[in-house]
Design a protein around this motif. Structure first.
Motif, PDB file in Angstrom:
ATOM      1  N   ASP A 161       0.955  -1.188  -0.132  1.00  0.00           N
ATOM      2  CA  ASP A 161      -0.012  -0.029  -0.015  1.00  0.00           C
ATOM      3  C   ASP A 161       0.756   1.256   0.057  1.00  0.00           C
ATOM      4  OD1 ASP A 161      -2.320   1.319  -0.102  1.00  0.00           O
ATOM      5  OD2 ASP A 161      -3.335   0.376   1.858  1.00  0.00           O
ATOM      6  N   ILE A 162       0.287   2.303  -0.350  1.00  0.00           N
ATOM      7  CA  ILE A 162       0.939   3.796  -0.388  1.00  0.00           C
ATOM      8  C   ILE A 162       0.467   4.506   0.956  1.00  0.00           C
ATOM      9  CG2 ILE A 162       1.331   5.851  -1.621  1.00  0.00           C
ATOM     10  CD1 ILE A 162       0.871   4.239  -4.197  1.00  0.00           C
ATOM     11  N   ILE A 163       1.138   4.930   1.571  1.00  0.00           N
ATOM     12  CA  ILE A 163       0.930   6.068   2.841  1.00  0.00           C
ATOM     13  C   ILE A 163       0.837   7.385   2.133  1.00  0.00           C
ATOM     14  CG2 ILE A 163       1.458   6.787   5.036  1.00  0.00           C
ATOM     15  CD1 ILE A 163       2.983   4.168   5.427  1.00  0.00           C
ATOM     16  N   PRO A 164      -0.485   7.957   2.172  1.00  0.00           N
ATOM     17  CA  PRO A 164      -0.479   9.247   1.699  1.00  0.00           C
ATOM     18  C   PRO A 164       0.172  10.537   2.396  1.00  0.00           C
ATOM     19  CG  PRO A 164      -2.499   8.721   2.590  1.00  0.00           C
ATOM     20  CD  PRO A 164      -1.516   7.477   2.707  1.00  0.00           C
ATOM     21  N   GLU A 165       0.773  11.464   1.895  1.00  0.00           N
ATOM     22  CA  GLU A 165       1.609  12.581   2.513  1.00  0.00           C
ATOM     23  C   GLU A 165       0.587  13.883   2.397  1.00  0.00           C
ATOM     24  OE1 GLU A 165       5.535  12.857   1.384  1.00  0.00           O
ATOM     25  OE2 GLU A 165       6.192  10.679   1.179  1.00  0.00           O
ATOM     26  N   PRO A 166       1.063  14.651   3.354  1.00  0.00           N
ATOM     27  CA  PRO A 166       0.381  15.926   3.277  1.00  0.00           C
ATOM     28  C   PRO A 166       0.758  16.709   1.978  1.00  0.00           C
ATOM     29  CG  PRO A 166       1.266  15.723   5.398  1.00  0.00           C
ATOM     30  CD  PRO A 166       1.974  14.549   4.750  1.00  0.00           C
ATOM     31  N   LEU A 167      -0.082  17.663   1.386  1.00  0.00           N
ATOM     32  CA  LEU A 167       0.369  18.175   0.049  1.00  0.00           C
ATOM     33  C   LEU A 167       1.465  18.789   0.086  1.00  0.00           C
ATOM     34  CD1 LEU A 167      -1.070  18.892  -2.735  1.00  0.00           C
ATOM     35  CD2 LEU A 167      -1.776  21.176  -1.962  1.00  0.00           C
ATOM     36  N   GLY A 168       2.760  18.666  -0.714  1.00  0.00           N
ATOM     37  CA  GLY A 168       3.720  19.209  -0.589  1.00  0.00           C
ATOM     38  C   GLY A 168       4.954  18.265  -0.156  1.00  0.00           C
ATOM     39  N   GLY A 169       4.590  17.098   0.688  1.00  0.00           N
ATOM     40  CA  GLY A 169       5.474  16.311   1.064  1.00  0.00           C
ATOM     41  C   GLY A 169       5.395  16.424   2.706  1.00  0.00           C
ATOM     42  N   ALA A 170       5.855  15.209   3.272  1.00  0.00           N
ATOM     43  CA  ALA A 170       5.931  15.006   4.682  1.00  0.00           C
ATOM     44  C   ALA A 170       6.587  15.944   5.353  1.00  0.00           C
ATOM     45  CB  ALA A 170       6.800  13.578   4.927  1.00  0.00           C
ATOM     46  N   HIS A 171       7.512  16.673   4.936  1.00  0.00           N
ATOM     47  CA  HIS A 171       8.026  17.962   5.564  1.00  0.00           C
ATOM     48  C   HIS A 171       7.192  19.209   5.767  1.00  0.00           C
ATOM     49  CE1 HIS A 171       8.819  18.193   1.458  1.00  0.00           C
ATOM     50  NE2 HIS A 171       9.174  19.714   1.480  1.00  0.00           N
ATOM     51  N   TYR A 172       6.260  19.133   4.986  1.00  0.00           N
ATOM     52  CA  TYR A 172       5.164  20.351   4.974  1.00  0.00           C
ATOM     53  C   TYR A 172       4.277  20.455   6.362  1.00  0.00           C
ATOM     54  CZ  TYR A 172       5.978  23.253   0.840  1.00  0.00           C
ATOM     55  OH  TYR A 172       6.532  24.013  -0.098  1.00  0.00           O
ATOM     56  N   ASP A 173       4.129  19.152   6.806  1.00  0.00           N
ATOM     57  CA  ASP A 173       3.114  18.650   7.956  1.00  0.00           C
ATOM     58  C   ASP A 173       3.545  17.422   8.538  1.00  0.00           C
ATOM     59  OD1 ASP A 173       1.244  18.333   9.752  1.00  0.00           O
ATOM     60  OD2 ASP A 173      -0.674  18.734   8.284  1.00  0.00           O
ATOM     61  N   ARG A 174       4.648  17.658   9.429  1.00  0.00           N
ATOM     62  CA  ARG A 174       5.494  16.431   9.883  1.00  0.00           C
ATOM     63  C   ARG A 174       4.471  15.683  10.868  1.00  0.00           C
ATOM     64  NH1 ARG A 174      11.391  16.481  11.646  1.00  0.00           N
ATOM     65  NH2 ARG A 174      12.224  17.068   9.472  1.00  0.00           N
ATOM     66  N   GLU A 175       3.334  16.206  11.677  1.00  0.00           N
ATOM     67  CA  GLU A 175       2.500  15.595  12.399  1.00  0.00           C
ATOM     68  C   GLU A 175       1.615  14.756  12.039  1.00  0.00           C
ATOM     69  OE1 GLU A 175       3.308  15.617  15.669  1.00  0.00           O
ATOM     70  OE2 GLU A 175       4.902  16.879  15.337  1.00  0.00           O
ATOM     71  N   THR A 176       1.076  15.535  10.955  1.00  0.00           N
ATOM     72  CA  THR A 176       0.044  14.477   9.978  1.00  0.00           C
ATOM     73  C   THR A 176       0.623  13.435   9.601  1.00  0.00           C
ATOM     74  OG1 THR A 176      -1.206  16.598   9.391  1.00  0.00           O
ATOM     75  CG2 THR A 176      -1.568  14.617   8.148  1.00  0.00           C
TER      76      THR A 176
END
Length: 317
Positions: free
Chosen positions: A262-277
């Protein structure tokens, strides 16, 4: 925030928005509508850029200097319950490969992963996330310990590859990776693997055999990096974009080929844009995978894992 070359339109709009806000604070001019317009355009630009990323742009995002590394995930997932363990009991402790016990949502896990550095000093200390044979032997020692006590294993992959130096070859780099793959296939506890950054070659596979293998949205997993592929095929790094497309290394490509679960979705812009999410989403997928595996018997677990990897590479004319 550091910006990649394809993110420059976002940088320009964010700078415009900052200037607009400063003007509003320092003068009596009402800039509310102007700021709203810039903000709207900024959101549209972000969506257009990040929803249409090329394979090479995803490779760039996976290497973003602000992206969370393995230890960032471990701290977010385990809090203060993580107890790091060291050494392979044969040569020395490899700082590129971290491992230890931790609790995620009340469940104990043996966590193993590659750790890159975040500045020049720590990158040298961590050998840029490139593990030596003792790193893979340390990982195997911890996984065998987990098996002994019935603790599930979680591996976090983020490496540009296993260390290719002469001393690593002398100490048996190939054998160490092969031994890990061999032992992980028949490990008697659940193994959950998450690719959190780069998943390059045997360096990733050495801790990448899992019952559940997840890829974060903006990561890659391949037998070779685009630059190395380009230098072999075209004798130049200039064709790395073409190589990235041809290698089918993105999370979507890997899911389509049934090489990851499976693919784990990331926040818009990548994981570094919203680390907590990003951390919360990773935790949800880990626990979902564990809950699907925890009631299987040892025989079912191993048979299912062997069947999964035996089917890889099959095709029909």
């Amino acid at each position: 925030m550091e910006y990649l070359d394809f993110e420059l339109p976002i940088k320009e709009l964010e700078e415009q928005l900052d200037k607009c806000l400063v003007i509003g604070q320092e003068s009596d001019v009402d800039v509310t509508n102007t700021c709203k317009q810039i903000n709207k355009k900024l959101e549209e630009t972000k969506r257009n850029i990040y929803k249409n990323l090329t394979a090479w742009q995803r490779v760039q995002l996976s290497r973003h200097p602000s992206r969370p590394y393995t230890m960032d995930h471990v701290r977010a997932l385990c809090g203060d319950t993580f107890l790091e363990l060291f050494g392979d009991r044969g040569f020395k402790d490899d700082k590129a490969m971290i491992g230890g016990l931790g609790k995620i949502d009340g469940q104990s896990f043996m966590i193993v992963g590659q750790q890159k550095g975040f500045n020049t000093k720590t990158r040298q200390f961590r050998n840029f996330g490139m593990a030596n044979p003792e790193g893979y032997r340390k990982a195997l020692r911890l996984m065998k310990m987990a098996e002994k006590f019935g603790i599930p294993v979680l591996t976090l992959i983020d490496t540009p590859g296993a260390y290719p130096g002469l001393e690593a070859e002398e100490r048996g780099q190939g054998e160490a990776i092969a031994r890990n793959i061999f032992e992980m296939i028949r490990l008697k506890v659940p193994i959950i693997t998450v690719i959190v950054g780069e998943g390059a070659s045997g360096g990733a596979l050495g801790i990448g055999v899992g019952d559940k293998v997840y890829m974060m949205e903006n990561t890659w997993y391949s037998v070779i990096s685009p630059e190395s592929c380009s230098s072999i095929l075209w004798k130049s790094w200039e064709y790395k974009e073409q190589a990235a497309e041809a290698l089918k290394l993105t999370s979507a490509d890997m899911k389509k080929q049934k090489l990851v679960d499976d693919i784990i979705p990331e926040p818009l812009g990548g994981a570094h844009y919203d680390r907590e999410t990003a951390f919360k989403t990773v935790e949800q997928y880990i626990m979902k995978g564990f809950n699907e595996l925890k009631d299987l018997s040892t025989e079912q677990l191993i048979a299912q894992r062997m069947d999964k990897y035996s089917k890889m590479g099959e095709y029909k004319e």
